[in-house]
Write an enzyme that holds these catalytic residues in place. Structure first.
Site, PDB file in Angstrom:
ATOM      1  N   GLY A   1       7.173  -6.857   8.751  1.00  0.00           N
ATOM      2  CA  GLY A   1       6.803  -8.258   8.877  1.00  0.00           C
ATOM      3  C   GLY A   1       7.089  -8.834  10.249  1.00  0.00           C
TER       4      GLY A   1
ATOM      5  N   LEU B   1       1.455  -4.787   3.592  1.00  0.00           N
ATOM      6  CA  LEU B   1       1.841  -5.197   4.935  1.00  0.00           C
ATOM      7  C   LEU B   1       2.730  -4.157   5.591  1.00  0.00           C
ATOM      8  CD1 LEU B   1       1.845  -7.403   7.138  1.00  0.00           C
ATOM      9  CD2 LEU B   1       3.886  -8.362   6.023  1.00  0.00           C
ATOM     10  N   ASP B   2       2.273  -3.623   6.732  1.00  0.00           N
ATOM     11  CA  ASP B   2       3.024  -2.631   7.511  1.00  0.00           C
ATOM     12  C   ASP B   2       3.392  -1.416   6.677  1.00  0.00           C
ATOM     13  OD1 ASP B   2       2.938  -4.298   9.774  1.00  0.00           O
ATOM     14  OD2 ASP B   2       4.738  -5.369   9.134  1.00  0.00           O
ATOM     15  N   GLY B   3       2.593  -1.119   5.657  1.00  0.00           N
ATOM     16  CA  GLY B   3       2.927  -0.018   4.757  1.00  0.00           C
ATOM     17  C   GLY B   3       1.930   1.118   4.753  1.00  0.00           C
TER      18      GLY B   3
END
Length: 300
Positions: A217, A243-245
């Site tokens: 994040g 998110l960012d995964g």
């Protein structure tokens, strides 16, 4: 550019005209390499490079990247692909692709206000080290127009607010649809929607300014400072709805100390970010990455 360099470049382009790259993933079993090699040999192809990897040899997955030369590749490629699906791919339940080495992938770079990752890609592209065509730069700010256009690259300003996000994404999709093969988020500080991602699955590369999965994040450097870390890093990954995964392509780190404040971490991190993103983009455009679930196999 001297005559020797020009001749060398022309020779390299001529060689690539007959070269293709094959990426394969399938359930592991005996005979895969033999079947693929036999098929290419029988069709007159010459394998010039081959890399393979087995994930969990007992009942796992098999991955292979092959570069081969084939005379009159452009004319023969469609028939080769049809034969391969029927003779080999269906037999082994393969996911596969073949890409011509002389067909450079077209990129759109999305950026906000920070320029370090964008400039690294532009410099590598200008030097000929990034084997791709940068079709456009898209930004939600207008601050880098002059710099980008100095490279002869179109610059599209698409402002984004909470109220206009859907409209802005529609405009962005209009700009890139049918014109680019992949999108690079070079510190583009907006979350892209599931609809946008769906159009470019495993073809949107993001740089996140932390060593994921740590500090997901916003403001990861502040998070790292508050945690007192001794190593910071950056992560290039494919974008998914998480998110960012998404599947990680490349990461790198650098040591820091208690003497470094948040601004120091940002300064150190910028260097890591630009190198990590440039590597990931280069590997993608050279067809070196296979995605399996939420992991990648990178033949670098």
């Amino acid at each position: 550019m001297n005559r020797m360099t020009t001749a060398s470049t022309r020779k390299s382009k001529d060689a690539n005209r007959e070269r293709a790259r094959m990426l394969i993933s399938c359930p592991d079993q005996p005979g895969i390499v033999a079947a693929v090699s036999r098929f290419l040999h029988e069709h007159g192809a010459n394998i010039v490079q081959s890399d393979q990897y087995t994930m969990d040899p007992e009942g796992g997955m098999f991955f292979i990247r092959i570069e081969f030369d084939l005379n009159e590749l452009e004319r023969r490629l469609d028939a080769l692909e049809l034969d391969f699906e029927e003779v080999v791919a269906a037999r082994f339940n393969m996911r596969w692709s073949i890409a011509r080495a002389d067909r450079k992938k077209k990129l759109a770079i999305f950026v906000s206000k920070e320029d370090h990752c964008l400039l690294e890609l532009l410099w590598q592209w200008q030097a000929g080290d990034l084997d791709a065509d940068i079709a456009m730069v898209v930004s939600n700010h207008n601050v880098m127009r002059e710099r980008v256009e100095s490279f002869g690259i179109p610059y599209h300003y698409v402002p984004v607010t909470a109220e206009t996000k859907a409209e802005a994404e529609a405009r962005q999709l209009e700009l890139v649809s049918g014109k680019v093969d992949a999108i690079v988020l070079a510190r583009y500080m907006q979350i892209v929607s599931p609809t946008f991602i769906e159009n470019y699955a495993n073809r949107i590369i993001n740089i996140h300014h932390s060593f994921l999965p740590a500090f997901v994040g916003g403001k990861p450097y502040a998070q790292a400072y508050d945690r007192g870390v001794k190593i910071i890093g950056a992560t290039a990954h494919y974008v998914t709805e998480e998110l960012d995964g998404g599947p990680i392509i490349e990461q790198d780190v650098q040591r820091v100390s208690h003497r470094d404040n948040v601004e120091d971490l940002k300064r150190i991190g910028r260097h890591i970010e630009r190198i990590v993103l440039a590597r990931a983009v280069a590997w993608h455009v050279e067809d070196r990455i296979l995605v399996h679930h939420n992991k990648t196999v990178v033949f670098n």
